[in-house]
Design a protein around this motif. Sequence first.
Motif, short mmCIF file in Angstrom:
data_model
loop_
_atom_site.label_atom_id
_atom_site.label_comp_id
_atom_site.label_asym_id
_atom_site.label_seq_id
_atom_site.Cartn_x
_atom_site.Cartn_y
_atom_site.Cartn_z
N UNK A 111 75.12 58.72 29.83
CA UNK A 111 74.99 58.09 31.14
C UNK A 111 73.56 57.81 31.56
N UNK A 112 72.60 58.17 30.81
CA UNK A 112 71.20 57.97 31.17
C UNK A 112 70.33 58.59 30.12
N UNK A 113 69.09 58.85 30.47
CA UNK A 113 68.13 59.46 29.56
C UNK A 113 67.82 58.59 28.35
N UNK A 114 68.14 57.32 28.42
CA UNK A 114 67.66 56.38 27.42
C UNK A 114 66.23 56.07 27.80
N UNK A 115 65.75 54.92 27.39
CA UNK A 115 64.41 54.49 27.75
C UNK A 115 64.56 53.55 28.94
N UNK A 116 64.24 54.02 30.12
CA UNK A 116 64.45 53.30 31.37
C UNK A 116 63.54 52.08 31.45
N UNK A 117 64.10 50.86 31.37
CA UNK A 117 63.26 49.67 31.46
C UNK A 117 62.73 49.49 32.88
N UNK A 118 61.58 48.84 33.02
CA UNK A 118 60.99 48.67 34.34
C UNK A 118 61.65 47.57 35.16
N UNK A 119 62.49 46.75 34.53
CA UNK A 119 63.20 45.70 35.26
C UNK A 119 64.34 45.16 34.41
N UNK A 120 65.10 44.23 34.96
CA UNK A 120 66.25 43.67 34.25
C UNK A 120 65.91 42.42 33.47
N UNK A 121 64.66 42.06 33.39
CA UNK A 121 64.20 40.87 32.70
C UNK A 121 63.27 41.32 31.58
N UNK A 122 63.77 41.36 30.35
CA UNK A 122 63.02 41.95 29.23
C UNK A 122 62.60 40.90 28.20
N UNK A 123 61.33 40.91 27.84
CA UNK A 123 60.80 40.02 26.81
C UNK A 123 60.72 40.78 25.50
N UNK A 124 61.24 40.18 24.45
CA UNK A 124 61.32 40.83 23.14
C UNK A 124 60.30 40.21 22.20
N UNK A 125 59.54 41.10 21.55
CA UNK A 125 58.47 40.69 20.65
C UNK A 125 58.73 41.30 19.27
N UNK A 126 58.64 40.49 18.24
CA UNK A 126 58.81 40.99 16.87
C UNK A 126 57.79 40.31 15.96
N UNK A 127 57.24 41.06 15.02
CA UNK A 127 56.31 40.44 14.08
C UNK A 127 57.05 39.55 13.10
N UNK A 128 56.34 38.60 12.52
CA UNK A 128 56.92 37.73 11.51
C UNK A 128 57.31 38.50 10.26
#
Length: 176
Positions: A28-45
Amino acid sequence: MAFKRASLLIPTILVGLAWPVPAYAGHGGNGVDPDNQNQYIEAPDSLTTYGSDAMNHGKAQLERSDITTHWGTNDIRVYDYNYGDTAWAGKADCLDLNWLGQSCDVIRIRFNEHSMAGHGQGSWKSLGCHEFGHTGDIGHRPASGDTDKNSCMRDDDIWPQNFDSHDLVAINSSTN
């Protein structure tokens, strides 16, 4: 041989700095709490094909919740690498707390190629779903809490590929 698919690193504040500390999470919690509901995803090539598939599938699963994802920088960073013979196949942890120190501004996801050797695309997709679930602030799901065996948040050696309705309710309630 069974192994844990993920363990969380929960940040603690030490002399004003965020420092990851290992801990298991309840669903029910204790995951990694995001700072907002709009998340930008970054991945290396440099992501492998399986790592890229896991990331894309995890992103798609997260999109089923109230969290909106975009390609960009600075919210969720995804890596795959041979981290060696560890007890984990994936990890999600907080790299940077927000200015109030109450939620995570930058989350890192790591897929361990060594632990995933011999696993096919389906298992990688399950791993992606699982780790992205942690970015939605949910923890592991015990087998007793998933009797129909359809949650990717389970922490055992079955590999469901999607969030079930319970997972989505938990993500949505933790991010509202």
